[in-house]
Write a protein that holds these residues in place. Structure first.
Motif: not given
Length: 260
Positions: A172-200
């Motif tokens: 989950f690259d949180i900055g990329h998501d913010q500048t894209a209008g948070n379009r990716d966040k729903p996918f990550f929240l739907e698949h939160w159990n597959r999160l293994r890495h963050f770019h903050i």
């Protein structure tokens, strides 16, 4: 920490990592320093500074490319990184999901991977099988990083295919998501159990990779999600000073679990 241009060599990166109390360096395969694997050097540096590595694959890497010669070169690079990860006991390989070539038509942009989706997904399935064979049960996860376009239908289909394999997870690259209008966040929240890495990194007004605390992101919320999912996190800023400022900000916020 990421590989920084100001500290691109293994020795200088590891020294800075240890100085700041961080745990690992994400080796960036785009840089000339990492086009060949100097295993004795990397092992010696990791031992000396008591750090470890993750890998960020070449941002252009695309094993689904329609030209088979080009695709093979990309796949070979990916398999080479897997072998290096096994040898260096690297737990995470990070990769972008290439958008591929597109045609700009009047009124629309047509991605070839979308137009030829079945062929694209067949190539992707073959690449996944090659990776699974290469990993052969090693404690390694390959994470797909968002660049603001996970909502594209063919990319969504590709991600669902990747996630059928336990070898693959999500970055989950949180900055990329913010500048894209948070379009990716729903996918990550739907698949939160597959999160293994963050770019903050912070973001604001379309700008990415800002020092933490200088943009509009709710960093503590994302840090809590990273902790909940047992994910690693890279403070993905671009300069030594920005990294120092970001680490200091994290500590002031009491976000110690991200820092060793």
């Amino acid at each position: 920490m990421p590989t920084l241009l100001e500290a691109a060599s293994p020795e200088s990166a590891a020294a800075l990592c240890r100085e700041l109390g961080l745990q690992f360096v994400e080796l960036n395969m785009n840089l000339p320093e990492y086009q060949e694997w100097d295993f004795p050097l990397l092992q010696r540096v990791a031992s000396r500074y008591q750090i470890y590595y993750t890998i960020h694959l070449d941002e252009n890497l695309d094993p689904c490319y329609f030209n088979p010669h080009v695709a093979k070169a990309y796949l070979d690079a990916m398999l080479d990184a897997i072998e290096a990860a096994k040898r260096l006991r690297i737990p995470v390989i990070n990769m972008h999901l290439a958008a591929g070539v597109y045609f700009t038509l009047p009124g629309e942009k047509v991605y070839l991977y979308d137009r030829y989706r079945e062929r694209y997904l067949e190539r992707l399935q073959a690449a996944i099988a090659h990776c699974e064979k290469a990993v052969a049960g090693a404690p390694l996860v390959i994470c797909l990083e968002n660049t603001g376009d996970f909502a594209l239908p063919y990319k969504r289909a590709a991600l669902e295919l990747f996630l059928q394999s336990p070898l693959f997870g999500l970055t989950f690259d949180i900055g990329h998501d913010q500048t894209a209008g948070n379009r990716d966040k729903p996918f990550f929240l739907e698949h939160w159990n597959r999160l293994r890495h963050f770019h903050i990194h912070d973001a604001a007004q379309g700008k990415n990779h800002l020092p933490l605390g200088t943009g509009v992101l709710d960093i503590p919320w994302y840090a809590a999600l990273a902790e909940k999912t047992g994910s690693r996190a890279v403070v993905e800023v671009k300069t030594i000073q920005a990294l120092r400022d970001s680490v200091q900000w994290l500590r002031k916020q009491g976000l110690g679990p991200i820092i060793s």
